[in-house]
Design an enzyme around this catalytic site. Structure first.
Site, PDB file in Angstrom:
ATOM      1  N   CYS A  15       0.818  -1.224   0.000  1.00 51.96           N
ATOM      2  CA  CYS A  15       0.000   0.000   0.000  1.00 51.96           C
ATOM      3  C   CYS A  15       0.853   1.277   0.000  1.00 51.96           C
ATOM      4  O   CYS A  15       1.610   1.521   0.935  1.00 51.96           O
ATOM      5  CB  CYS A  15      -0.926   0.019   1.214  1.00 51.96           C
ATOM      6  SG  CYS A  15      -1.878   1.547   1.315  1.00 51.96           S
ATOM      7  N   LYS A  72      -9.947  -9.177   6.146  1.00 54.30           N
ATOM      8  CA  LYS A  72      -9.624  -8.202   7.199  1.00 54.30           C
ATOM      9  C   LYS A  72     -10.005  -8.750   8.574  1.00 54.30           C
ATOM     10  O   LYS A  72     -11.157  -9.151   8.770  1.00 54.30           O
ATOM     11  CB  LYS A  72     -10.375  -6.897   6.938  1.00 54.30           C
ATOM     12  CG  LYS A  72      -9.992  -6.220   5.625  1.00 54.30           C
ATOM     13  CD  LYS A  72     -10.884  -5.029   5.318  1.00 54.30           C
ATOM     14  CE  LYS A  72     -10.582  -4.471   3.941  1.00 54.30           C
ATOM     15  NZ  LYS A  72     -11.556  -3.497   3.468  1.00 54.30           N
ATOM     16  N   VAL A  93      -6.132   0.635   5.345  1.00 56.48           N
ATOM     17  CA  VAL A  93      -4.838   0.950   5.940  1.00 56.48           C
ATOM     18  C   VAL A  93      -4.328   2.217   5.249  1.00 56.48           C
ATOM     19  O   VAL A  93      -4.730   2.488   4.118  1.00 56.48           O
ATOM     20  CB  VAL A  93      -3.824  -0.216   5.734  1.00 56.48           C
ATOM     21  CG1 VAL A  93      -4.193  -1.405   6.579  1.00 56.48           C
ATOM     22  CG2 VAL A  93      -3.659  -0.596   4.267  1.00 56.48           C
ATOM     23  N   SER A 135      -3.823   8.619   5.832  1.00 57.70           N
ATOM     24  CA  SER A 135      -2.373   8.824   5.779  1.00 57.70           C
ATOM     25  C   SER A 135      -1.974  10.286   6.003  1.00 57.70           C
ATOM     26  O   SER A 135      -0.990  10.557   6.702  1.00 57.70           O
ATOM     27  CB  SER A 135      -1.808   8.313   4.452  1.00 57.70           C
ATOM     28  OG  SER A 135      -2.393   8.970   3.352  1.00 57.70           O
TER      29      SER A 135
END
Ligand code: GSH
Length: 223
Positions: free
Chosen positions: A12, A39, A52, A65
């Site tokens: 990712c 998950k 994520v 993020s």
């Protein structure tokens, strides 16, 4: 200092942003990998969007993020990346948000099985590169010239993946005639924080995974 645990999926690019900043800061952190196709319940309980990265600060999770980057910067003991001046801070946040929008196009370009769609997306990404090139200073490889900034940490994972995509399909011409973007990419790709923030064989693994899902860009991948 609280303990930091980064909840990750190894391929990712959004997770990689956070890992890059942790590396830049030289902070201790743990990393926990999950399988996004399966998950775990404990993950869904702390990630309302099921995405994520999640950063756990002791037992408190934060997600998104860009938010994680800001938290890490605000709690750094030294070497903060976001500037003090509110206008300059806003400008970096603004461009990080702009870059986040390119990330989904970069993924679609890599994943699509359709050549025309891939070429269309490559053209759009080149347009975004032109916009970014107009913002880069004349001297120094980074967003801040000689100074590495939060914008550099935010874009490095995309420039890395688009470089891999261009390696698989050079005719995309993503960086052609873009010397300023290419110099930025070159500086970011060799930066230790960029390389340390991924598992070592990720380029191979990504190529294999894209090939398996029928990606046009990775159709000739033989690794
Ligand atoms: N806006 C989010 C995007 C994160 C994201 O898209 N993560 C992907 C993996 S790269 C994910 O977890 N996808 C799982 C899903 O959508 O089910 C961020 O910046 O953190």
């Amino acid at each position: 200092m609280p303990s930091l645990t980064l909840v990750s999926f190894d391929a990712c690019p959004f997770v990689q942003r956070a890992a890059i900043l942790l590396q830049e800061q030289g902070r201790d952190y743990d990393i926990v990998y999950i399988d996004l196709r399966d998950k775990p319940d404990w993950f869904l309980a702390i990630s309302p969007n099921g995405k994520v990265p999640v950063l756990k600060i002791d037992d408190t999770p934060i997600f998104e993020s860009a938010v994680i980057l800001e938290y890490l910067d605000e709690t750094a003991e030294h070497g903060r990346l976001l500037p003090e001046d509110p206008l300059e801070r806003a400008r970096q946040r603004m461009w990080i948000s702009y870059i986040s929008n390119i990330m989904s196009k970069a993924w679609n370009l890599q994943a699509t099985g359709d050549e025309a769609t891939a070429r269309l997306l490559a053209g759009e990404i080149r347009g975004h590169f032109e916009e970014l090139a107009g913002q880069l200073p004349d001297h120094g490889p980074f967003w801040g010239g000689e100074a590495y900034t939060m914008v550099d940490a935010a874009i490095a994972p995309i420039l890395q993946r688009l470089t891999w995509a261009e390696g698989l399909e050079p005719s995309l011409g993503l960086f052609e005639g873009m010397p300023r973007i290419a110099a930025w990419r070159d500086a970011l790709l060799v930066r230790p924080s960029t390389t340390a923030a991924i598992v070592p064989d990720l380029e191979q693994r990504s190529g294999r995974m894209l090939h398996q899902i029928g990606s046009w860009v990775a159709r000739g991948f033989a690794g």
